[in-house]
Scaffold this motif. Structure first.
Motif, mmCIF file in Angstrom:
data_model
loop_
_atom_site.group_PDB
_atom_site.id
_atom_site.type_symbol
_atom_site.label_atom_id
_atom_site.label_comp_id
_atom_site.label_asym_id
_atom_site.label_seq_id
_atom_site.Cartn_x
_atom_site.Cartn_y
_atom_site.Cartn_z
ATOM 1 N N THR A 230 -3.979 -10.048 -11.238
ATOM 2 C CA THR A 230 -4.065 -9.641 -9.837
ATOM 3 C C THR A 230 -2.971 -10.262 -8.978
ATOM 4 O O THR A 230 -2.611 -9.710 -7.939
ATOM 5 N N ILE A 231 -2.421 -11.390 -9.417
ATOM 6 C CA ILE A 231 -1.476 -12.107 -8.552
ATOM 7 C C ILE A 231 -0.221 -11.294 -8.229
ATOM 8 O O ILE A 231 0.279 -11.357 -7.098
ATOM 9 N N PRO A 232 0.335 -10.470 -9.153
ATOM 10 C CA PRO A 232 1.503 -9.679 -8.757
ATOM 11 C C PRO A 232 1.202 -8.700 -7.625
ATOM 12 O O PRO A 232 2.026 -8.495 -6.724
ATOM 13 N N ALA A 233 0.013 -8.084 -7.662
ATOM 14 C CA ALA A 233 -0.362 -7.155 -6.597
ATOM 15 C C ALA A 233 -0.589 -7.889 -5.280
ATOM 16 O O ALA A 233 -0.267 -7.369 -4.202
ATOM 17 N N TYR A 234 -1.146 -9.102 -5.344
ATOM 18 C CA TYR A 234 -1.339 -9.924 -4.140
ATOM 19 C C TYR A 234 0.024 -10.234 -3.513
ATOM 20 O O TYR A 234 0.210 -10.156 -2.286
ATOM 21 N N VAL B 20 -11.431 -3.421 -3.521
ATOM 22 C CA VAL B 20 -12.064 -4.395 -2.622
ATOM 23 C C VAL B 20 -11.063 -5.285 -1.906
ATOM 24 O O VAL B 20 -11.431 -6.020 -0.986
ATOM 25 N N GLY B 21 -9.804 -5.255 -2.338
ATOM 26 C CA GLY B 21 -8.786 -6.096 -1.721
ATOM 27 C C GLY B 21 -8.543 -7.364 -2.507
ATOM 28 O O GLY B 21 -9.442 -7.896 -3.171
ATOM 29 N N ARG B 22 -7.312 -7.833 -2.447
ATOM 30 C CA ARG B 22 -6.925 -8.986 -3.239
ATOM 31 C C ARG B 22 -7.609 -10.276 -2.771
ATOM 32 O O ARG B 22 -8.050 -11.093 -3.566
ATOM 33 N N LYS B 23 -7.709 -10.472 -1.479
ATOM 34 C CA LYS B 23 -8.318 -11.707 -0.977
ATOM 35 C C LYS B 23 -9.782 -11.784 -1.380
ATOM 36 O O LYS B 23 -10.280 -12.852 -1.789
ATOM 37 N N ASN B 24 -10.469 -10.655 -1.322
ATOM 38 C CA ASN B 24 -11.884 -10.638 -1.701
ATOM 39 C C ASN B 24 -12.086 -10.905 -3.188
ATOM 40 O O ASN B 24 -13.028 -11.596 -3.586
ATOM 41 N N SER C 115 -11.615 -14.724 -25.832
ATOM 42 C CA SER C 115 -10.365 -13.955 -25.833
ATOM 43 C C SER C 115 -10.604 -12.538 -25.331
ATOM 44 O O SER C 115 -9.801 -11.991 -24.561
ATOM 45 N N LEU C 116 -11.717 -11.947 -25.750
ATOM 46 C CA LEU C 116 -12.054 -10.603 -25.278
ATOM 47 C C LEU C 116 -12.322 -10.604 -23.773
ATOM 48 O O LEU C 116 -11.906 -9.686 -23.056
ATOM 49 N N ALA C 117 -13.029 -11.630 -23.286
ATOM 50 C CA ALA C 117 -13.306 -11.734 -21.852
ATOM 51 C C ALA C 117 -12.019 -11.919 -21.070
ATOM 52 O O ALA C 117 -11.829 -11.315 -20.004
ATOM 53 N N ASN C 118 -11.127 -12.733 -21.595
ATOM 54 C CA ASN C 118 -9.827 -12.959 -20.979
ATOM 55 C C ASN C 118 -9.060 -11.644 -20.865
ATOM 56 O O ASN C 118 -8.505 -11.321 -19.806
ATOM 57 N N MET C 119 -9.045 -10.867 -21.945
ATOM 58 C CA MET C 119 -8.315 -9.604 -21.958
ATOM 59 C C MET C 119 -8.968 -8.566 -21.040
ATOM 60 O O MET C 119 -8.297 -7.923 -20.234
ATOM 61 N N ALA C 120 -10.285 -8.414 -21.149
ATOM 62 C CA ALA C 120 -10.985 -7.419 -20.338
ATOM 63 C C ALA C 120 -10.888 -7.729 -18.854
ATOM 64 O O ALA C 120 -10.743 -6.824 -18.021
ATOM 65 N N GLY C 121 -10.956 -9.020 -18.507
ATOM 66 C CA GLY C 121 -10.883 -9.399 -17.096
ATOM 67 C C GLY C 121 -9.575 -9.000 -16.451
ATOM 68 O O GLY C 121 -9.524 -8.707 -15.252
ATOM 69 N N ARG C 122 -8.505 -8.950 -17.244
ATOM 70 C CA ARG C 122 -7.189 -8.622 -16.707
ATOM 71 C C ARG C 122 -7.116 -7.182 -16.197
ATOM 72 O O ARG C 122 -6.446 -6.919 -15.197
ATOM 73 N N ILE C 123 -7.776 -6.261 -16.861
ATOM 74 C CA ILE C 123 -7.735 -4.876 -16.405
ATOM 75 C C ILE C 123 -8.895 -4.554 -15.472
ATOM 76 O O ILE C 123 -8.725 -3.888 -14.452
ATOM 77 N N VAL C 124 -10.097 -5.068 -15.787
ATOM 78 C CA VAL C 124 -11.280 -4.736 -14.979
ATOM 79 C C VAL C 124 -11.177 -5.318 -13.575
ATOM 80 O O VAL C 124 -11.319 -4.606 -12.561
ATOM 81 N N TRP C 125 -10.911 -6.625 -13.481
ATOM 82 C CA TRP C 125 -10.899 -7.266 -12.167
ATOM 83 C C TRP C 125 -9.671 -6.880 -11.343
ATOM 84 O O TRP C 125 -9.767 -6.684 -10.127
ATOM 85 N N SER C 126 -8.529 -6.728 -11.991
ATOM 86 C CA SER C 126 -7.331 -6.348 -11.228
ATOM 87 C C SER C 126 -7.464 -4.920 -10.701
ATOM 88 O O SER C 126 -7.013 -4.621 -9.592
#
Length: 447
Positions: free
Chosen positions: A354-358, A306-310, A289-300
């Motif tokens: 990330t999908i909304p920004a893509y 780096v760009g959405r496609k990358n 759950s923590l990884a799920n939450m952190a990934g939403r802000i860190v990766w987006s």
């Protein structure tokens, strides 16, 4: 609509745009309770005599309604504005709990299904997309970060709801009366909490831009457009359907582990010298759950750099590699298994954020919320597909006399194949053909 009318939410010139993410979080932290539904499963089964399959129905219907209401309500959200959408979400989500409370109190499980699953599910879908378009318009310079902050709340909502709900059931009791009281408290508290977002949300004035930011200067990536595409035209483009495949298969891969996390890690190490205890399996679920939450802000946020496609190349390519490691050597080391699973779940969360920004990059800001809503049907599909793959194969392997990692090997390789297909779909995403663009005068109006 008076107070809820979009015209009443236009921000004054000195409005601080950093007040918008907290408004979005007030909604997403509330509706993120959906990930904590499992807290109520066992009490409902005991109080109402339900099977495990039956007790999952409210959650499953809720996820289906999330995708459907987001798809069909997206245009209404764009037209009526975020305050209207947040209000509708608060009313439906809170009412769903109150209807469920009545169902638990009267021992009528169908009311729980209708309340939490159908009515509450509509609140989930409308609430999920309610701030997306507004955040992107306030943060055109950092759309990945902005949507990541809000959607992080959906992933983190369970971290609040799970212990809170557990404590309420402990205090009120796990019979039908105690469950009803817990549902009722949820409904009232979430109504108050979500109303903060209703009061705080604002849309930028026409033509507003961040100081010093110019779209023509900012666009250095050919994948980012300064044009706009309507929701009606977006679904006619191959780009929309490539992204539908990308989101569906990325979510399928993540939710397959998330839904069966505790029994999976227990089975993987049951025949080793270091079997996993029940408490440790619960801790593993918390880490995911923590990884799920952190990934939403860190990766987006990283996607802004780096760009959405990358970033989706990383989600899908590295995600497939992590699944391969688990399939081939997952029971060699507990630490290795946990790390790989956490990386996969961080990509699962990052893919959502990330999908909304893509979509904004490809289709502009004109009706990005409505487009996002239509794309979330991929989530509804994945919510059925992921658990079905993992559970059906596990059950069949168990019936064949197998145990341990062998219960999951085939499903893991299926996930790798799905991620590979998603990777190819992402590679096929190109800039949208100009024939789908809206007239030029809409470009200014949408910013």
């Amino acid at each position: 609509m008076g107070f809820l009318d979009r015209s009443r939410t236009v921000a004054p010139a000195d409005w601080n745009r950093w007040l918008i993410p907290p408004a979005a979080l007030s909604v997403h932290l509330a509706i993120g309770q959906a990930y904590a539904w499992s807290v109520f499963k066992s009490p409902l089964e005991g109080a109402l005599g339900l099977s495990g399959t039956q007790s999952a129905l409210p959650f499953q219907l809720g996820i289906v309604m999330l995708g459907l209401s987001a798809a069909f309500g997206g245009t209404l959200v764009e037209r009526n504005g975020p305050r209207w959408a947040m209000f509708v979400s608060a009313v439906c989500f809170s009412s769903g709990f109150l209807i469920s409370a009545l169902g638990a109190w009267t021992s009528q499980f169908w009311l729980v299904v209708i309340g939490y699953g159908f009515v509450g599910g509509i609140g989930l879908g409308i609430g999920y997309i309610s701030p997306v378009s507004t955040l992107i318009k306030w943060f055109p310079d950092r759309p990945g970060m902005a949507t990541g902050i809000a959607i992080m709340g959906f992933g983190g909502g369970a971290l609040i709801a799970s212990p809170w709900s557990t404590q309420m059931l402990k205090s009120f009791g796990k019979d039908n009366t105690g469950i009803a009281e817990s549902f009722a408290v949820h409904g009232v508290v979430y109504a108050v909490f979500m109303s903060l977002g209703v009061l705080l949300i604002r849309v930028p004035a026409e033509g507003w831009r961040p100081p010093g930011w110019e779209p023509a200067v900012a666009v250095v990536n050919k994948m980012i457009t300064t044009a706009n595409v309507s929701a009606r035209n977006a679904i006619r483009t191959p780009q929309f359907w490539f992204l539908w495949i990308v989101l569906c298969f990325n979510v399928t891969a993540g939710i397959g582990i998330l839904e069966k996390a505790a029994p999976m890690i227990t089975d993987f190490f049951a025949q080793t010298a270091t079997p996993i205890a029940v408490a440790a399996a619960g801790g593993f679920v918390a880490l995911l759950s923590l990884a799920n939450m952190a990934g939403r802000i860190v990766w987006s946020s990283t996607s802004d750099l780096v760009g959405r496609k990358n970033i989706y190349r990383i989600y899908l390519g590295v995600g497939a590699a992590m699944y391969l490691v688990i399939a081939l050597a997952g029971n060699v080391s507990t630490a290795l298994f946990v790390v790989c699973a956490m990386v996969i779940l961080s990509f699962y969360g990052g893919g959502f954020a990330t999908i909304p920004a893509y979509l904004k990059d490809l289709f502009g800001t004109y009706q990005v919320g409505a487009i996002h809503g239509r794309l979330l049907t991929a989530w509804s599909t994945a919510g059925v597909l992921g658990p079905l793959i993992v559970n059906a194969i596990s059950d069949s392997q168990k019936a064949a006399g197998k145990s341990g990692p062998d219960l999951y090997t085939n499903s893991l390789f299926i996930m790798i194949a799905l991620l590979a297909i998603g990777f190819v779909a992402n590679e096929l995403v190109k800039p949208v053909d100009a024939k789908f663009h809206e007239p030029a005068e809409l470009e200014e109006a949408s910013r």
